[in-house]
Scaffold this motif. Sequence first.
Motif, PDB file in Angstrom:
ATOM      1  N   ALA A  80      20.787 103.612  27.557  1.00 48.61           N
ATOM      2  CA  ALA A  80      21.772 104.261  28.138  1.00 48.61           C
ATOM      3  C   ALA A  80      23.032 104.591  28.260  1.00 48.61           C
ATOM      4  O   ALA A  80      23.512 105.442  28.694  1.00 48.61           O
ATOM      5  CB  ALA A  80      21.685 103.617  29.903  1.00 48.61           C
ATOM      6  N   MET A  81      23.492 103.674  26.670  1.00 43.96           N
ATOM      7  CA  MET A  81      25.005 104.181  26.738  1.00 43.96           C
ATOM      8  C   MET A  81      25.914 103.134  25.966  1.00 43.96           C
ATOM      9  O   MET A  81      25.135 102.635  25.413  1.00 43.96           O
ATOM     10  CB  MET A  81      26.295 103.715  28.354  1.00 43.96           C
ATOM     11  CG  MET A  81      26.373 102.225  28.503  1.00 43.96           C
ATOM     12  SD  MET A  81      26.869 102.002  30.037  1.00 43.96           S
ATOM     13  CE  MET A  81      26.060 102.063  31.047  1.00 43.96           C
ATOM     14  N   SER A  82      26.996 104.211  25.566  1.00 44.14           N
ATOM     15  CA  SER A  82      27.856 103.187  24.318  1.00 44.14           C
ATOM     16  C   SER A  82      28.687 102.554  24.856  1.00 44.14           C
ATOM     17  O   SER A  82      29.402 102.721  26.232  1.00 44.14           O
ATOM     18  CB  SER A  82      28.719 104.409  22.930  1.00 44.14           C
ATOM     19  OG  SER A  82      29.559 105.168  24.096  1.00 44.14           O
ATOM     20  N   TYR A  83      29.107 101.860  24.060  1.00 47.59           N
ATOM     21  CA  TYR A  83      30.228 100.562  24.657  1.00 47.59           C
ATOM     22  C   TYR A  83      30.751 100.254  23.741  1.00 47.59           C
ATOM     23  O   TYR A  83      30.600 100.412  22.125  1.00 47.59           O
ATOM     24  CB  TYR A  83      29.240  99.225  24.942  1.00 47.59           C
ATOM     25  CG  TYR A  83      27.962  99.099  26.250  1.00 47.59           C
ATOM     26  CD1 TYR A  83      28.693  98.595  27.029  1.00 47.59           C
ATOM     27  CD2 TYR A  83      26.902  99.682  25.419  1.00 47.59           C
ATOM     28  CE1 TYR A  83      27.594  98.450  28.083  1.00 47.59           C
ATOM     29  CE2 TYR A  83      26.182  99.382  26.201  1.00 47.59           C
ATOM     30  CZ  TYR A  83      26.316  98.856  27.865  1.00 47.59           C
ATOM     31  OH  TYR A  83      25.658  98.561  28.664  1.00 47.59           O
ATOM     32  N   GLN A  84      32.344 100.296  23.763  1.00 47.96           N
ATOM     33  CA  GLN A  84      33.427  99.438  23.337  1.00 47.96           C
ATOM     34  C   GLN A  84      34.202  98.449  23.100  1.00 47.96           C
ATOM     35  O   GLN A  84      33.672  97.216  23.903  1.00 47.96           O
ATOM     36  CB  GLN A  84      34.858 100.474  23.651  1.00 47.96           C
ATOM     37  CG  GLN A  84      35.774 100.043  23.305  1.00 47.96           C
ATOM     38  CD  GLN A  84      37.245 102.025  23.438  1.00 47.96           C
ATOM     39  OE1 GLN A  84      37.397 100.902  24.109  1.00 47.96           O
ATOM     40  NE2 GLN A  84      37.290 102.703  22.889  1.00 47.96           N
ATOM     41  N   TYR A  85      34.250  97.643  21.612  1.00 45.11           N
ATOM     42  CA  TYR A  85      34.309  97.013  21.892  1.00 45.11           C
ATOM     43  C   TYR A  85      35.911  96.368  20.884  1.00 45.11           C
ATOM     44  O   TYR A  85      35.790  96.881  20.326  1.00 45.11           O
ATOM     45  CB  TYR A  85      32.908  95.491  21.226  1.00 45.11           C
ATOM     46  CG  TYR A  85      31.473  95.906  21.385  1.00 45.11           C
ATOM     47  CD1 TYR A  85      31.730  94.793  22.149  1.00 45.11           C
ATOM     48  CD2 TYR A  85      31.261  96.905  21.173  1.00 45.11           C
ATOM     49  CE1 TYR A  85      29.780  94.701  22.611  1.00 45.11           C
ATOM     50  CE2 TYR A  85      29.777  96.682  21.849  1.00 45.11           C
ATOM     51  CZ  TYR A  85      29.579  95.564  22.164  1.00 45.11           C
ATOM     52  OH  TYR A  85      28.103  95.804  23.722  1.00 45.11           O
ATOM     53  N   ARG A  86      36.603  95.424  21.425  1.00 45.89           N
ATOM     54  CA  ARG A  86      37.620  94.238  20.527  1.00 45.89           C
ATOM     55  C   ARG A  86      37.720  92.948  20.934  1.00 45.89           C
ATOM     56  O   ARG A  86      36.603  92.712  21.082  1.00 45.89           O
ATOM     57  CB  ARG A  86      38.570  94.688  20.771  1.00 45.89           C
ATOM     58  CG  ARG A  86      39.348  94.595  22.368  1.00 45.89           C
ATOM     59  CD  ARG A  86      40.630  95.388  22.611  1.00 45.89           C
ATOM     60  NE  ARG A  86      40.837  94.447  24.201  1.00 45.89           N
ATOM     61  CZ  ARG A  86      42.089  94.787  24.915  1.00 45.89           C
ATOM     62  NH1 ARG A  86      42.749  95.610  24.411  1.00 45.89           N
ATOM     63  NH2 ARG A  86      42.237  94.110  26.305  1.00 45.89           N
ATOM     64  N   ASN A 101      40.879  96.553  16.272  1.00 44.10           N
ATOM     65  CA  ASN A 101      40.392  97.229  16.167  1.00 44.10           C
ATOM     66  C   ASN A 101      39.464  97.246  17.227  1.00 44.10           C
ATOM     67  O   ASN A 101      38.703  96.767  17.536  1.00 44.10           O
ATOM     68  CB  ASN A 101      40.240  98.231  14.764  1.00 44.10           C
ATOM     69  CG  ASN A 101      38.925  97.798  14.032  1.00 44.10           C
ATOM     70  OD1 ASN A 101      39.257  96.460  14.146  1.00 44.10           O
ATOM     71  ND2 ASN A 101      38.165  98.366  13.918  1.00 44.10           N
ATOM     72  N   ALA A 102      39.467  98.705  17.960  1.00 44.44           N
ATOM     73  CA  ALA A 102      38.402  98.971  18.655  1.00 44.44           C
ATOM     74  C   ALA A 102      37.067  99.449  18.276  1.00 44.44           C
ATOM     75  O   ALA A 102      37.126 101.048  16.961  1.00 44.44           O
ATOM     76  CB  ALA A 102      38.323  99.754  19.893  1.00 44.44           C
ATOM     77  N   ALA A 103      36.232  99.241  17.968  1.00 45.40           N
ATOM     78  CA  ALA A 103      34.612  99.933  17.782  1.00 45.40           C
ATOM     79  C   ALA A 103      34.079 100.774  19.216  1.00 45.40           C
ATOM     80  O   ALA A 103      33.421  99.861  20.352  1.00 45.40           O
ATOM     81  CB  ALA A 103      33.737  99.090  17.174  1.00 45.40           C
ATOM     82  N   THR A 104      33.607 101.907  19.150  1.00 41.84           N
ATOM     83  CA  THR A 104      32.802 102.919  20.207  1.00 41.84           C
ATOM     84  C   THR A 104      31.204 102.835  19.412  1.00 41.84           C
ATOM     85  O   THR A 104      31.426 103.619  18.776  1.00 41.84           O
ATOM     86  CB  THR A 104      32.557 103.165  21.157  1.00 41.84           C
ATOM     87  OG1 THR A 104      34.279 102.859  21.448  1.00 41.84           O
ATOM     88  CG2 THR A 104      32.391 103.902  21.644  1.00 41.84           C
ATOM     89  N   THR A 105      29.972 102.334  19.823  1.00 37.59           N
ATOM     90  CA  THR A 105      28.592 102.406  19.724  1.00 37.59           C
ATOM     91  C   THR A 105      28.215 103.628  19.203  1.00 37.59           C
ATOM     92  O   THR A 105      29.015 104.663  19.916  1.00 37.59           O
ATOM     93  CB  THR A 105      27.736 101.619  20.163  1.00 37.59           C
ATOM     94  OG1 THR A 105      27.540 101.698  21.668  1.00 37.59           O
ATOM     95  CG2 THR A 105      28.183 100.099  20.117  1.00 37.59           C
ATOM     96  N   VAL A 106      27.833 104.269  18.485  1.00 34.37           N
ATOM     97  CA  VAL A 106      26.952 105.485  18.299  1.00 34.37           C
ATOM     98  C   VAL A 106      25.568 105.757  19.803  1.00 34.37           C
ATOM     99  O   VAL A 106      25.420 104.558  19.250  1.00 34.37           O
ATOM    100  CB  VAL A 106      26.601 106.017  17.065  1.00 34.37           C
ATOM    101  CG1 VAL A 106      25.707 106.814  17.377  1.00 34.37           C
ATOM    102  CG2 VAL A 106      26.748 105.337  16.432  1.00 34.37           C
TER     103      VAL A 106
END
Length: 209
Positions: A80-86, A101-106
């Motif tokens: 449904a969507m991408s997510y951002q992680y840290r 650093n923050a990572a945002t999925t494709v």
Amino acid sequence: RTLEFSYPGAPEFTSLRRATVSDSGAVNVVVDLDPNCIDVHAYTLQRKRAQDEDYFDLQTLEGVAGMTLQFEDNSADTDAMSYQYRVQVYNDCGDSVGTSNAATTVHIEGISDYRLLKNTLHWTPYADFPGATASYRIYRKTNSGGTSEVLTQVPASVLTFEDDVSTMLLSPGDFCYIIEATDSNPGPDGAINYALSNTMCLTQEPVVW
């Protein structure tokens, strides 16, 4: 009275190597720790959606001196969507002493055009690798029992692709796609650092004259 004590040191860095979507739809997050930090710290994975004002905690693991931590987020709806992680770092006193650093999925989406016999793909950019996003590889699987093959590779600035399937009229008409973002820097073991998107499938409806 004076009380002297040794305050826990803080790691110089905490590197979120990648946030990649697995075959099950969960997100696997790999984190590399500072090899020179000999104090045990708590590393809390945090997640944020586009509509969220702030991050919220998911899972906490302890680590020290160059360990590689692996988190798994099974609650993410990656179709449904991408997510951002840290990752937030806490010492033994419970104080926050660092952030990765923050990572945002494709996240990939697409539409099929049965008149032109094309599948149009578009995806959200990956952010951020320890290096920089070098390119995107597009994988395609043409039936449920087959294997995914590399269809093409595009620069990091390109976030859309048209797949002409007019030469595949004898195929079942089911096409599944995955996007792989690649890091310009190799991982700690020298291998390619990558992050996969969700799997998105399109169907070309049969046309009969």
